[in-house]
Design a protein around this motif. Structure first.
Motif, PDB file in Angstrom:
ATOM      1  N   TYR A   1       0.842  -1.203   0.000  1.00 38.21           N
ATOM      2  CA  TYR A   1       0.000   0.000   0.000  1.00 38.21           C
ATOM      3  C   TYR A   1       0.879   1.255   0.000  1.00 38.21           C
ATOM      4  O   TYR A   1       0.671   2.176  -0.796  1.00 38.21           O
ATOM      5  CB  TYR A   1      -0.897  -0.012   1.230  1.00 38.21           C
ATOM      6  N   ASN A   2       1.870   1.282   0.891  1.00 39.30           N
ATOM      7  CA  ASN A   2       2.771   2.441   0.955  1.00 39.30           C
ATOM      8  C   ASN A   2       3.616   2.557  -0.314  1.00 39.30           C
ATOM      9  O   ASN A   2       3.877   3.669  -0.800  1.00 39.30           O
ATOM     10  CB  ASN A   2       3.676   2.329   2.181  1.00 39.30           C
ATOM     11  N   MET A   3       4.071   1.422  -0.846  1.00 43.64           N
ATOM     12  CA  MET A   3       4.830   1.428  -2.098  1.00 43.64           C
ATOM     13  C   MET A   3       4.004   2.045  -3.222  1.00 43.64           C
ATOM     14  O   MET A   3       4.504   2.852  -4.012  1.00 43.64           O
ATOM     15  CB  MET A   3       5.246  -0.001  -2.468  1.00 43.64           C
ATOM     16  N   CYS A   4       2.743   1.675  -3.294  1.00 42.72           N
ATOM     17  CA  CYS A   4       1.837   2.196  -4.322  1.00 42.72           C
ATOM     18  C   CYS A   4       1.672   3.710  -4.184  1.00 42.72           C
ATOM     19  O   CYS A   4       1.740   4.454  -5.172  1.00 42.72           O
ATOM     20  CB  CYS A   4       0.493   1.482  -4.213  1.00 42.72           C
ATOM     21  N   LYS A   5       1.462   4.180  -2.955  1.00 41.55           N
ATOM     22  CA  LYS A   5       1.294   5.611  -2.704  1.00 41.55           C
ATOM     23  C   LYS A   5       2.544   6.394  -3.126  1.00 41.55           C
ATOM     24  O   LYS A   5       2.462   7.425  -3.813  1.00 41.55           O
ATOM     25  CB  LYS A   5       1.010   5.846  -1.219  1.00 41.55           C
ATOM     26  N   VAL A   6       3.706   5.907  -2.701  1.00 37.39           N
ATOM     27  CA  VAL A   6       4.966   6.581  -3.027  1.00 37.39           C
ATOM     28  C   VAL A   6       5.238   6.517  -4.531  1.00 37.39           C
ATOM     29  O   VAL A   6       5.677   7.500  -5.148  1.00 37.39           O
ATOM     30  CB  VAL A   6       6.131   5.938  -2.238  1.00 37.39           C
ATOM     31  N   PHE A   7       4.963   5.380  -5.116  1.00 38.58           N
ATOM     32  CA  PHE A   7       5.188   5.157  -6.537  1.00 38.58           C
ATOM     33  C   PHE A   7       4.461   6.211  -7.382  1.00 38.58           C
ATOM     34  O   PHE A   7       5.054   6.868  -8.242  1.00 38.58           O
ATOM     35  CB  PHE A   7       4.708   3.750  -6.899  1.00 38.58           C
ATOM     36  N   TRP A   8       3.178   6.404  -7.117  1.00 36.95           N
ATOM     37  CA  TRP A   8       2.404   7.343  -7.925  1.00 36.95           C
ATOM     38  C   TRP A   8       2.654   8.795  -7.541  1.00 36.95           C
ATOM     39  O   TRP A   8       2.512   9.700  -8.376  1.00 36.95           O
ATOM     40  CB  TRP A   8       0.918   7.000  -7.854  1.00 36.95           C
ATOM     41  N   ALA A   9       3.082   9.044  -6.309  1.00 42.89           N
ATOM     42  CA  ALA A   9       3.387  10.412  -5.892  1.00 42.89           C
ATOM     43  C   ALA A   9       4.665  10.935  -6.536  1.00 42.89           C
ATOM     44  O   ALA A   9       4.914  12.136  -6.551  1.00 42.89           O
ATOM     45  CB  ALA A   9       3.509  10.482  -4.367  1.00 42.89           C
ATOM     46  N   ASN A  10       5.478  10.019  -7.099  1.00 42.88           N
ATOM     47  CA  ASN A  10       6.767  10.409  -7.665  1.00 42.88           C
ATOM     48  C   ASN A  10       6.827  10.214  -9.182  1.00 42.88           C
ATOM     49  O   ASN A  10       7.903  10.018  -9.742  1.00 42.88           O
ATOM     50  CB  ASN A  10       7.891   9.634  -6.984  1.00 42.88           C
ATOM     51  N   HIS A  11       5.682  10.298  -9.815  1.00 41.36           N
ATOM     52  CA  HIS A  11       5.610  10.113 -11.258  1.00 41.36           C
ATOM     53  C   HIS A  11       6.602  11.019 -11.997  1.00 41.36           C
ATOM     54  O   HIS A  11       7.322  10.581 -12.904  1.00 41.36           O
ATOM     55  CB  HIS A  11       4.184  10.394 -11.745  1.00 41.36           C
ATOM     56  N   GLY A  12       6.667  12.276 -11.621  1.00 44.14           N
ATOM     57  CA  GLY A  12       7.554  13.222 -12.286  1.00 44.14           C
ATOM     58  C   GLY A  12       9.017  12.860 -12.152  1.00 44.14           C
ATOM     59  O   GLY A  12       9.808  13.081 -13.075  1.00 44.14           O
ATOM     60  N   THR A  13       9.382  12.298 -11.008  1.00 44.25           N
ATOM     61  CA  THR A  13      10.775  11.888 -10.781  1.00 44.25           C
ATOM     62  C   THR A  13      11.181  10.794 -11.756  1.00 44.25           C
ATOM     63  O   THR A  13      12.284  10.808 -12.311  1.00 44.25           O
ATOM     64  CB  THR A  13      10.947  11.374  -9.340  1.00 44.25           C
ATOM     65  N   PHE A  14      10.285   9.839 -11.988  1.00 48.61           N
ATOM     66  CA  PHE A  14      10.593   8.732 -12.899  1.00 48.61           C
ATOM     67  C   PHE A  14      10.610   9.210 -14.355  1.00 48.61           C
ATOM     68  O   PHE A  14      11.384   8.702 -15.162  1.00 48.61           O
ATOM     69  CB  PHE A  14       9.583   7.598 -12.708  1.00 48.61           C
ATOM     70  N   ALA A  15       9.775  10.190 -14.672  1.00 49.78           N
ATOM     71  CA  ALA A  15       9.750  10.734 -16.035  1.00 49.78           C
ATOM     72  C   ALA A  15      11.062  11.436 -16.364  1.00 49.78           C
ATOM     73  O   ALA A  15      11.448  11.533 -17.537  1.00 49.78           O
ATOM     74  CB  ALA A  15       8.578  11.693 -16.195  1.00 49.78           C
ATOM     75  N   GLU A  16      11.753  11.941 -15.338  1.00 51.38           N
ATOM     76  CA  GLU A  16      13.047  12.584 -15.557  1.00 51.38           C
ATOM     77  C   GLU A  16      14.110  11.563 -15.961  1.00 51.38           C
ATOM     78  O   GLU A  16      15.096  11.914 -16.610  1.00 51.38           O
ATOM     79  CB  GLU A  16      13.487  13.311 -14.291  1.00 51.38           C
ATOM     80  N   VAL A  17      13.908  10.305 -15.585  1.00 53.01           N
ATOM     81  CA  VAL A  17      14.873   9.251 -15.912  1.00 53.01           C
ATOM     82  C   VAL A  17      14.704   8.812 -17.360  1.00 53.01           C
ATOM     83  O   VAL A  17      15.670   8.700 -18.114  1.00 53.01           O
ATOM     84  CB  VAL A  17      14.693   8.041 -14.968  1.00 53.01           C
ATOM     85  N   LYS A  18      13.449   8.549 -17.762  1.00 55.36           N
ATOM     86  CA  LYS A  18      13.133   8.135 -19.130  1.00 55.36           C
ATOM     87  C   LYS A  18      11.829   8.811 -19.548  1.00 55.36           C
ATOM     88  O   LYS A  18      10.826   8.705 -18.856  1.00 55.36           O
ATOM     89  CB  LYS A  18      12.999   6.615 -19.239  1.00 55.36           C
ATOM     90  N   SER A  19      11.844   9.455 -20.704  1.00 56.26           N
ATOM     91  CA  SER A  19      10.664  10.197 -21.153  1.00 56.26           C
ATOM     92  C   SER A  19       9.464   9.295 -21.394  1.00 56.26           C
ATOM     93  O   SER A  19       8.319   9.759 -21.364  1.00 56.26           O
ATOM     94  CB  SER A  19      10.983  10.981 -22.427  1.00 56.26           C
ATOM     95  N   VAL A  20       9.714   7.987 -21.613  1.00 50.12           N
ATOM     96  CA  VAL A  20       8.599   7.063 -21.831  1.00 50.12           C
ATOM     97  C   VAL A  20       7.642   7.056 -20.648  1.00 50.12           C
ATOM     98  O   VAL A  20       6.454   6.752 -20.787  1.00 50.12           O
ATOM     99  CB  VAL A  20       9.128   5.628 -22.114  1.00 50.12           C
ATOM    100  N   TRP A  21       8.152   7.451 -19.465  1.00 45.49           N
ATOM    101  CA  TRP A  21       7.303   7.457 -18.266  1.00 45.49           C
ATOM    102  C   TRP A  21       6.187   8.498 -18.373  1.00 45.49           C
ATOM    103  O   TRP A  21       5.193   8.423 -17.649  1.00 45.49           O
ATOM    104  CB  TRP A  21       8.148   7.699 -17.016  1.00 45.49           C
ATOM    105  N   ASN A  22       6.322   9.446 -19.267  1.00 45.99           N
ATOM    106  CA  ASN A  22       5.247  10.420 -19.470  1.00 45.99           C
ATOM    107  C   ASN A  22       3.984   9.758 -20.007  1.00 45.99           C
ATOM    108  O   ASN A  22       2.895  10.338 -19.955  1.00 45.99           O
ATOM    109  CB  ASN A  22       5.708  11.525 -20.428  1.00 45.99           C
TER     110      ASN A  22
END
Length: 322
Positions: free
Chosen positions: A269-290
């Motif tokens: 549950y906490n992993m899921c919350k953190v995962f989606w709260a940091n969408h922008g951080t992951f998009a900075e790694v690879k643009s496909v995350w957008n």
């Protein structure tokens, strides 16, 4: 003195890592993808973010592939893994490339679509998959989803890996980085991968030695999809890379993440919350995350959703597509 200092620093780092793992309540290991692809750096960043934001866990990230990751998570060799929706479904049900059911994998999140991409050297006389019966190919490692794609397409054309070898060709089961090196050196004629577009390895090959993509005629595409439930229509659009001046039919697939069923519900549950709260951080790694959308986190689900993730999605108002 410098050598001694380096040894001390290395020893300190190792002791720090060991202490971190020893003090953790839960070790969360991720199997991602090959170096040179998108999954590996994304996996590394996801694990870093989870460890920084969730108390009591230590994380790691190692390379893998769509099929092998399902096996690793189910077998308890990892807690989290990237894969594909149809691959996880096949694993859960013990069909396709899986010799038995993989009942301990659970859905965590649906991510983005990927495309099966096949490139030959720009000056190659290869025009279709039918021409590969005696060629030197690199379809990916044995338990990667891209390799399964390659076998499915070749089967449609009456060709197997064994046929290629018997006809004097070779089949190299190596990662993306090694495939790029082999093509640059002229040791392979074809490089295949199920990955996002554009992909760094193909972009590198476009610069040297120069490549051309091979697609599927519409009727062959449809026949292969009909024989392989879970495959979807795919198009490599004109302009997605400099060597594509028109749309090219291929096969598509949806990337997802799975977790082991025994991960505690509150942790997932906490992993899921953190995962989606940091969408922008992951998009900075690879643009496909957008292309990753929280609203589509349950799209294409064909295995049970982990209860911790389901609680998270219920709170976020994310529903399974009808």
């Amino acid at each position: 003195m410098k050598h001694t200092t380096r040894l001390l620093v290395s020893s300190f780092a190792a002791l720090t890592l060991t202490a971190s793992v020893a003090n953790a309540d839960q070790f969360v290991r991720m199997v991602s993808g090959p170096s040179g692809g998108s999954w590996y750096p994304l996996g590394a960043k996801i694990m870093q973010v989870l460890e920084e934001n969730i108390d009591g866990i230590a994380t790691s990230n190692t390379s893998g592939g769509g099929i092998s990751n399902v096996l690793s998570v189910n077998g308890g060799d990892a807690e989290v893994g990237f894969s594909y929706a149809h691959t996880t479904a096949n694993g859960f049900n013990g069909v396709g490339k899986f010799s038995k059911e993989q009942p301990d994998v659970r859905h965590f999140a649906t991510l983005y679509g990927s495309m099966f991409q096949v490139a030959v050297r720009e000056d190659s006389d290869i025009q279709s998959f039918a021409d590969l019966k005696d060629k030197n190919i690199s379809p990916g490692k044995a338990k990667w989803t891209g390799t399964a794609f390659a076998e499915s397409i070749l089967k449609h054309y009456g060709i197997s890996f064994d046929d290629i070898k018997a006809n004097g060709g070779t089949v190299h089961h190596v990662n993306y980085t090694e495939s790029v090196a082999l093509m640059k050196d002229g040791h392979i004629d074809v490089f295949m991968a199920a990955t996002n577009m554009p992909q760094a390895s193909f972009l590198e090959l476009e610069q040297s030695p120069g490549i051309r993509f091979i697609g599927l005629p519409k009727e062959d595409q449809q026949a292969i999809i009909a024989a392989n439930p879970g495959y979807i229509e795919g198009v490599m659009p004109a302009g997605v890379s400099q060597s594509l001046d028109k749309d090219l039919n291929s096969l598509g697939i949806v990337v997802n993440m799975v977790v082991h069923k025994d991960l505690p519900d509150d942790l997932v549950y906490n992993m899921c919350k953190v995962f989606w709260a940091n969408h922008g951080t992951f998009a900075e790694v690879k643009s496909v995350w957008n292309r990753v959308e929280q609203a589509k986190a349950l799209d294409g689900v064909a295995i049970p959703v982990h209860p911790g993730a389901q609680k998270c999605y219920d709170e976020l108002g994310v529903a399974k597509a009808s």
